[in-house]
Design a protein around this motif. Structure first.
Motif, short mmCIF file in Angstrom:
data_model
loop_
_atom_site.label_atom_id
_atom_site.label_comp_id
_atom_site.label_asym_id
_atom_site.label_seq_id
_atom_site.Cartn_x
_atom_site.Cartn_y
_atom_site.Cartn_z
N LEU A 170 -17.31 50.14 42.93
CA LEU A 170 -16.36 50.91 42.14
C LEU A 170 -15.89 52.17 42.86
N GLY A 171 -16.69 52.63 43.81
CA GLY A 171 -16.30 53.83 44.56
C GLY A 171 -16.13 55.04 43.66
N ASP A 172 -14.98 55.70 43.76
CA ASP A 172 -14.74 56.93 42.99
C ASP A 172 -14.61 56.68 41.50
N GLU A 173 -14.38 55.42 41.10
CA GLU A 173 -14.31 55.11 39.66
C GLU A 173 -15.65 55.37 38.98
N ALA A 174 -16.74 55.29 39.75
CA ALA A 174 -18.07 55.51 39.19
C ALA A 174 -18.47 56.98 39.19
N LYS A 175 -17.57 57.84 39.66
CA LYS A 175 -17.88 59.27 39.77
C LYS A 175 -17.19 60.07 38.68
N GLY A 176 -17.80 61.19 38.34
CA GLY A 176 -17.20 62.09 37.36
C GLY A 176 -17.85 63.45 37.45
N PHE A 177 -17.52 64.32 36.52
CA PHE A 177 -18.14 65.64 36.51
C PHE A 177 -18.16 66.20 35.09
N LEU A 178 -19.02 67.17 34.91
CA LEU A 178 -19.10 67.94 33.67
C LEU A 178 -19.05 69.42 34.02
N ASP A 179 -18.02 70.11 33.57
CA ASP A 179 -17.95 71.55 33.76
C ASP A 179 -18.69 72.24 32.62
N THR A 180 -19.65 73.07 32.96
CA THR A 180 -20.44 73.77 31.95
C THR A 180 -19.68 75.00 31.48
#
Length: 203
Positions: A170-180
């Motif tokens: 999936l490459g970047d599709e499997a990546k994400g982030f959470l901004d606190t």
């Protein structure tokens, strides 16, 4: 304001009236930035109390990211149906799971001295006999918790079943982030890469 948020949400993930939604938005907006989050503050076992809602966008059925990127299959829909000014939106799976009041959802964050480690999501049936785990590598930098999913499985009545998703492909599709946006000893407010706001309470 923390007390008011916790009182409003109770045990969490209940349907709120329009008036309560507006009150919650105001309370969250007035929480302030607080101190810069450290790994020690973000780490722990967190219960999901609330997830903001986004309208389903048929032009972006897999959800739309806040930074405008569209990796993998998301790029296909973005290329074919993209619209200027389209709002960020959550994925249909996230929208479905977080709408279920019959399950408990929690996030466990474990980071080492280098601010790297694991970010695990658990979805558990009320009787505790069925549990889905979605696991990711994670790192914290300037309040942003980056993650990349790499493993998942379902435990049902003592039987473990692998979740058939090729995360590496999936490459970047499997990546994400959470901004606190805010974190204290018992409450965390984060905004994800698809614009969703999450309110969590530490166990």
């Amino acid at each position: 304001r923390e007390e008011q948020i916790i009182a409003l949400l109770g045990s969490g993930r209940v349907a709120l009236s329009s008036a309560d939604e507006a009150t919650l938005e105001e309370l969250v907006a007035n929480l302030g930035a607080g101190v810069a989050p450290t790994a020690e503050m973000v780490c722990g076992d967190w219960d999901l109390l609330y997830t903001s809602k986004s309208a389903f966008d048929p032009a972006n059925p897999l959800g739309r990211r806040t930074d405008g990127t569209a990796p993998g299959v998301e790029a296909v829909f973005d290329t074919l149906f993209s619209r200027d000014g389209a709002a960020a939106s959550s994925s249909p799976i996230q929208r479905f799971v977080t709408s279920l009041e019959s399950v408990e959802i929690r996030q466990v964050v474990e980071l080492d001295a280098a601010d790297e480690g694991r970010v695990d999501q658990f979805v558990e049936a009320a009787d505790g006999k069925v549990r889905f785990r979605l696991s990711a590598s994670g790192s914290l930098s300037d309040g942003r918790l980056d993650f990349a999913f790499d493993n998942a499985y379902l435990d049902a009545y003592g039987v473990r079943l692998p979740y058939p998703v090729p995360f590496k492909l999936l490459g970047d599709e499997a990546k994400g982030f959470l901004d606190t946006r805010y974190v204290s000893e018992r409450l965390r407010v984060s905004t994800g890469n698809k614009g969703t706001t999450f309110i969590l309470r530490k166990r």
